[in-house]
Design an enzyme around this catalytic site. Structure first.
Site, PDB file in Angstrom:
ATOM      1  N   GLU A 132      30.163  52.219  38.770  1.00 31.07           N
ATOM      2  CA  GLU A 132      29.454  51.078  37.591  1.00 31.07           C
ATOM      3  C   GLU A 132      29.954  49.607  38.664  1.00 31.07           C
ATOM      4  OE1 GLU A 132      31.423  49.915  33.110  1.00 31.07           O
ATOM      5  OE2 GLU A 132      31.736  51.411  34.241  1.00 31.07           O
ATOM      6  N   TRP A 133      29.185  48.886  38.193  1.00 33.71           N
ATOM      7  CA  TRP A 133      29.948  47.651  38.511  1.00 33.71           C
ATOM      8  C   TRP A 133      30.186  47.007  38.582  1.00 33.71           C
ATOM      9  CZ3 TRP A 133      31.410  44.006  42.759  1.00 33.71           C
ATOM     10  CH2 TRP A 133      30.906  42.345  42.548  1.00 33.71           C
ATOM     11  N   ASP A 141      48.065  55.377  43.413  1.00 37.20           N
ATOM     12  CA  ASP A 141      47.878  54.942  44.789  1.00 37.20           C
ATOM     13  C   ASP A 141      48.012  52.963  44.087  1.00 37.20           C
ATOM     14  OD1 ASP A 141      47.670  53.207  47.413  1.00 37.20           O
ATOM     15  OD2 ASP A 141      45.920  53.824  47.463  1.00 37.20           O
TER      16      ASP A 141
HETATM   17  P1  ADP Z   1      38.695  50.660  49.554  1.00 40.00           P
HETATM   18  O1  ADP Z   1      38.309  52.167  49.435  1.00 40.00           O
HETATM   19  O2  ADP Z   1      37.804  50.402  51.119  1.00 40.00           O
HETATM   20  O3  ADP Z   1      40.091  50.550  49.643  1.00 40.00           O
HETATM   21  P2  ADP Z   1      38.475  49.841  47.130  1.00 40.00           P
HETATM   22  O4  ADP Z   1      37.847  50.252  45.942  1.00 40.00           O
HETATM   23  O5  ADP Z   1      39.305  49.105  47.451  1.00 40.00           O
HETATM   24  O6  ADP Z   1      37.905  49.824  48.204  1.00 40.00           O
HETATM   25  O7  ADP Z   1      37.266  48.191  47.242  1.00 40.00           O
HETATM   26  C1  ADP Z   1      37.756  46.870  47.374  1.00 40.00           C
HETATM   27  C2  ADP Z   1      36.868  45.806  46.411  1.00 40.00           C
HETATM   28  O8  ADP Z   1      36.122  45.906  46.187  1.00 40.00           O
HETATM   29  C3  ADP Z   1      38.243  45.606  45.615  1.00 40.00           C
HETATM   30  O9  ADP Z   1      39.414  45.539  46.049  1.00 40.00           O
HETATM   31  C4  ADP Z   1      37.761  45.099  44.417  1.00 40.00           C
HETATM   32  O10 ADP Z   1      37.355  43.921  44.805  1.00 40.00           O
HETATM   33  C5  ADP Z   1      36.189  45.370  44.222  1.00 40.00           C
HETATM   34  N1  ADP Z   1      35.633  46.765  43.512  1.00 40.00           N
HETATM   35  C6  ADP Z   1      36.350  47.640  43.697  1.00 40.00           C
HETATM   36  N2  ADP Z   1      35.502  48.784  43.348  1.00 40.00           N
HETATM   37  C7  ADP Z   1      35.094  47.672  42.109  1.00 40.00           C
HETATM   38  C8  ADP Z   1      33.544  47.473  41.261  1.00 40.00           C
HETATM   39  N3  ADP Z   1      33.194  48.645  40.130  1.00 40.00           N
HETATM   40  N4  ADP Z   1      33.383  46.457  40.380  1.00 40.00           N
HETATM   41  C9  ADP Z   1      33.450  45.305  41.090  1.00 40.00           C
HETATM   42  N5  ADP Z   1      34.396  45.296  42.286  1.00 40.00           N
HETATM   43  C10 ADP Z   1      34.421  46.516  42.834  1.00 40.00           C
END
Ligand code: ADP
Length: 297
Positions: A100-101, A202
């Site tokens: 989901e976004w 984490d």
């Molecule tokens: P990684 O696994 O590379 O560390 P993350 O899961 O932390 O990546 O996601 C990177 C960034 O994307 C997050 O810091 C956040 O700002 C954004 N993000 C992550 N998940 C979502 C989501 N479901 N919807 C919108 N933005 C997201």
């Protein structure tokens, strides 16, 4: 890859999903999202449905499978919002996760308080098999071992600190007094009897977010059932969360006595992992922490 991702979404939702990369006003698109440390991330949309996608090399499929399973477990705890995972998959070049976004906003004094409350509620979810999980996962992209154990002290000594020390040695990192440290962890934790709690695993500030409505959201978990203090300790590691977060947590489920003394030991796991992922200055920080912990023995 993108065709496969579109097809996977269509298959699971039963609705058409076509991105056409901005070729017209009615078309969807994909936009890179920054902020992650491990994967390439994208917001994808067909102009109507929206998803968040992360990509890595094909060999990382199990990492995404574990992330989907972890997000699902947190979602099922009905305590704090996480992006609902849709699926994971791979082709010859890439693996991917689709979820989901959630358009993100900013935390306020009050919403941080609610995040503290909701995290404490998530920590109330326990497991009869003890400490661990039913599968291994990853922390960053380092393997994280989760074999079930009844003793928290032994679990933390072997599967957290012991394993990271082994990985460090394999990459030529040498720390003083690690054998004494690992041997003494069960003793250091002997008077402490946590119940197994569902932990994020984490929880640094990059993985704590808020929707545009101010709803607390946790991202990118490395879950297992452990001492809930590991999450609270990590929130202090790279710049503490706002004070109201801790007030909300303590009001819901106060921390046990002696938490301050365990904090350095719990955070050592993440610093060793950072040494294993990024090297450099984390070596001296890890050694300082080992010395600090051993000074209490
Ligand atoms: P990684 O696994 O590379 O560390 P993350 O899961 O932390 O990546 O996601 C990177 C960034 O994307 C997050 O810091 C956040 O700002 C954004 N993000 C992550 N998940 C979502 C989501 N479901 N919807 C919108 N933005 C997201």
């Amino acid at each position: 890859m993108w065709t496969k991702i579109q097809q996977h979404i269509q298959q699971l939702t039963g609705r058409e999903f076509v991105m056409c990369d901005g070729l017209g006003p009615a078309c969807g698109h994909r936009t890179p999202v920054s902020g992650g440390s491990i994967n390439q991330a994208y917001h994808i949309t067909d102009g109507n449905q929206h998803y968040f996608v992360k990509l890595n090399q094909a060999s990382k499929e199990a990492m995404f499978e574990a992330e989907v399973t972890g997000l699902q477990e947190m979602h099922n705890s009905r305590s704090i919002r996480v992006p609902k995972p849709l699926c994971w998959g791979t082709d010859s070049e890439y693996s991917y996760i689709i979820m989901e976004w959630i358009p993100l906003g900013h935390g306020k004094t009050q919403t941080w308080f609610v995040m503290g409350q909701q995290l404490a509620q998530m920590h109330r979810q326990s497991h009869p098999q003890g400490f661990g999980w039913h599968r291994n996962n990853t922390i960053g992209d380092t393997p994280q071992l989760n074999s079930w154990m009844e003793s928290w002290g032994q679990f933390f000594a072997e599967q957290r600190i012991g394993y990271q020390v082994q990985l460090a040695q394999r990459r030529g990192g040498y720390f003083r007094h690690t054998a004494a440290l690992i041997e003494n962890i069960p003793t250091l934790l002997a008077g402490h009897h946590p119940v197994p709690s569902l932990v994020h695993g984490d929880l640094w500030s990059g993985n704590a977010a808020f929707s545009q409505m101010g709803e607390p959201i946790l991202l990118d978990p490395a879950i297992y059932y452990g001492d809930r203090e590991v999450d609270i300790a990590m929130t202090t590691l790279f710049g503490a969360f706002p004070l109201t977060f801790y007030q909300g947590y303590q009001e819901t489920w106060p921390l046990a006595e002696g938490y301050q003394q365990r904090q350095v030991l719990y955070n050592l796991y993440h610093i060793l992992n950072h040494f294993n992922l990024f090297g450099g200055g984390y070596a001296s920080q890890a050694q300082d922490m080992i010395d600090q912990v051993l000074a209490r023995v």
